[in-house]
Scaffold this motif. Structure first.
Motif, PDB file in Angstrom:
ATOM      1  N   ASP A 418      85.781  72.564 -53.510  1.00 49.12           N
ATOM      2  CA  ASP A 418      85.486  74.270 -52.798  1.00 49.12           C
ATOM      3  C   ASP A 418      85.125  73.830 -51.554  1.00 49.12           C
ATOM      4  O   ASP A 418      84.682  73.025 -51.248  1.00 49.12           O
ATOM      5  CB  ASP A 418      84.244  74.913 -53.682  1.00 49.12           C
ATOM      6  CG  ASP A 418      84.518  75.258 -55.073  1.00 49.12           C
ATOM      7  OD1 ASP A 418      85.577  75.150 -55.425  1.00 49.12           O
ATOM      8  OD2 ASP A 418      83.418  75.791 -55.610  1.00 49.12           O
ATOM      9  N   GLU A 427      81.749  80.092 -50.553  1.00 48.18           N
ATOM     10  CA  GLU A 427      83.252  79.676 -51.035  1.00 48.18           C
ATOM     11  C   GLU A 427      84.336  80.545 -50.397  1.00 48.18           C
ATOM     12  O   GLU A 427      84.263  81.933 -50.675  1.00 48.18           O
ATOM     13  CB  GLU A 427      83.361  79.713 -52.408  1.00 48.18           C
ATOM     14  CG  GLU A 427      84.674  79.154 -52.928  1.00 48.18           C
ATOM     15  CD  GLU A 427      84.707  79.402 -54.596  1.00 48.18           C
ATOM     16  OE1 GLU A 427      83.760  79.681 -55.452  1.00 48.18           O
ATOM     17  OE2 GLU A 427      85.900  79.243 -55.077  1.00 48.18           O
ATOM     18  N   GLY A 430      89.154  77.438 -53.619  1.00 50.53           N
ATOM     19  CA  GLY A 430      88.855  76.719 -54.529  1.00 50.53           C
ATOM     20  C   GLY A 430      90.277  76.054 -54.914  1.00 50.53           C
ATOM     21  O   GLY A 430      91.043  76.572 -55.119  1.00 50.53           O
TER      22      GLY A 430
HETATM   23 MG    MG Z   1      85.844  78.934 -57.204  1.00 48.04          MG
END
Ligand code: MG
Ligand code: 4AD
Length: 504
Positions: A418, A427, A430
């Motif tokens: 991440d 975030e 990902g």
């Molecule tokens: Mg994610």
């Protein structure tokens, strides 16, 4: 003829078409700030130099009236863009008297209801120009790196990112889902092309209102044959560096309009620290410092400073509210103070939200349970300690998607990564290396309660010429939100779709 090109027409007559972004009347003069989509320009209508009818028309203009005007381009370094136009003639296309977005401070809900008009305001314009620059930069990067752009379908029969956030639709009498991610198709396309990327809309039924979640967002998903997790991290870093450099170089004016500190953005051109999940957990829980900063201690300091800020804001609001009660105060001064009060009250709302959040961040950091996925607050806690994005990799396999490869040296961990943006954002990417072992994949599909028959085609990729491969997904709106330092992801897309909003 566009405002952005005025500098090429110094001392010449030009025709501009646009909208009234602002207007002010002086003695025998009307000052119109004209907006044409490419920029803003002050246009002066002087009663001694134009026909009386023209001056009357100019005086009558309300905000967002549309018009065509003719005039001479005159250099004036004090003006926006360095030029102004001395108007000789003016034709009104539509006279507007009651534009609903006034200059005073509106609440965000009101502005979101008027999103179709709000897009015209300077700040929104700048944010969406930066979004445009980012999109162009993303395509340029991957094309230069030899990737092939391939489109994944939007109607799908399977869940890529778990079943909890699927939007179900009717597909000729059969259930189908709006795509949560193009990745599984990306893997198939990478086996055909080597390196591909998708750039498309993705859908997640996120039934909660947060500042990070949309129901419909745009994702960029590169997938590369013969890449492992470390090659993947190298690419992510190179890619984000390229995008940030492009924005800094091409959107300097837009960054200034929105008040984005370019120096702090430039710090993200450094190498991104790479932490294993285990290290990241220690940092969140305050068991390990980052450059002498401790997560818990710095949050406690933040709480104290925020409480101070609240006191200061309250005091100033009270003081100005007293002030406007003074008998005989001029209308202009009352308006000025009232606007200031509204502004301060909006700031206060933010501070109060912080005061609700920070104690929760402290609690969740202290009580973080090893083995859990990171929540929004955990991401905020750790990324506050860094100037650049960080990459967290090797996650407990139970909390990550079914398709991630197990670390061959320690099978408690899945090779996911991440990318968490700094300044508390969290975030933005990902991704990870993909499992190539068919038996392990089948085990995971069962464990995640996914219908095996829907994944037969995907398993074929492990049966016919399976190779190590990796990829990632970048959330476009998350990136725009961080680069523009927005409080909420809703301003990063022209017409946001999120829980509780389908209009306009
Ligand atoms: Mg994610
Ligand atoms: O981490 P996610 O769920 O990863 C995937 O979908 C992988 N299949 C990607 C891949 O490896 N090809 O989502 C990827 C990114 C997140 O990091 C986030 O930036 C964004 O998509 N994202 C959202 N953005 C806005 N609103 C939401 N509800 C989002 N959910 C994910």
């Amino acid at each position: 003829m566009y405002i952005k090109d005025l500098s090429n027409f110094k001392d010449n007559d030009v025709t501009l078409k646009g909208w009234v972004s602002n207007k002010r009347d002086g003695k025998g003069l009307v000052f119109v700030i004209l907006r044409d989509g490419t920029g803003l320009c002050q246009c002066i209508i002087d009663s001694s130099k134009v026909d009386p009818g023209v001056f009357e028309n100019a005086s009558s203009l309300g905000l967002e009236s549309s018009l065509i005007l003719k005039g001479k381009v005159v250099e004036d370094s004090r003006q926006l863009g360095g030029f102004e136009v001395h108007v000789s003639d003016l034709q009104i296309l539509q006279l507007v008297k009651d534009y609903p977005i006034a200059k005073k401070e509106h609440g965000v809900d009101f502005l979101m209801d008027k999103r179709h008009l709000w897009l015209r305001s300077g700040r929104q314009w700048a944010i969406l120009k930066i979004r445009n620059c980012i999109i162009f930069s993303i395509h340029s990067f991957f094309q230069k790196e030899g990737f092939v752009e391939m489109d994944a379908p939007i109607f799908t029969g399977n869940a890529c990112e778990g079943t909890s956030t699927l939007f179900e639709t009717d597909y000729y009498g059969e259930p189908a889902y709006l795509s949560q991610s193009g990745q599984l198709y990306g893997e198939a396309m990478a086996m055909a092309m080597g390196k591909i990327y998708t750039f498309g809309p993705t859908f997640r039924a996120e039934k909660s209102k947060t500042r990070r979640h949309l129901s419909e967002f745009w994702m960029i998903e590169p997938e590369m044959a013969f890449f492992d997790i470390f090659d993947n991290m190298d690419l992510i870093e190179k890619f984000l560096h390229a995008v940030i450099s492009d924005v800094l170089e091409k959107c300097s004016a837009e960054l200034e309009i929105i008040g984005r500190d370019k120096e702090s953005l430039r710090k993200s051109l450094a190498k991104f620290p790479r932490l294993t999940y285990d290290e990241a957990v220690q940092i969140i829980k305050g068991e390990k410092d980052v450059d002498g900063q401790n997560s818990i201690v710095s949050l406690e300091e933040l709480l104290k400073n925020t409480e101070l800020k609240q006191k200061e804001l309250n005091a100033e609001i009270e003081q100005r509210e007293e002030k406007i009660k003074t008998p005989g105060m001029k209308k202009g001064e009352i308006n000025f103070n009232q606007n200031k009060i509204n502004q301060l009250k909006n700031d206060l709302k933010d501070v109060e939200e912080d005061l609700r959040n920070i104690p929760q961040w402290i609690e969740s950091a202290k009580n973080f349970e090893y083995g859990n996925d990171f929540g929004g607050s955990d991401e905020t806690v750790i990324t506050r300690l860094y100037d650049s994005p960080i990459m967290v990799y090797d996650w407990p396999h139970e909390v990550k998607a079914f398709y991630l490869k197990r670390n061959p040296e320690n099978d408690r961990f899945a090779r996911g990564v991440d990318v968490l943006a700094p300044e508390g954002y969290g975030e933005i990417v990902g991704g990870g290396e993909r499992e190539t072992n068919e038996a392990l994949l089948k085990e995971k599909i069962i464990e995640h309660d996914l219908p095996m028959s829907e994944f037969e085609w995907y398993l074929d990729l492990r049966r016919y010429g399976s190779v190590p491969h990796a990829g990632f997904g970048l959330g476009l709106e998350r990136l725009v939100t961080w680069i523009c330092k927005l409080k909420h992801v809703r301003e990063s897309i022209p017409f946001p779709r999120m829980y509780g909003r389908l209009m306009p």
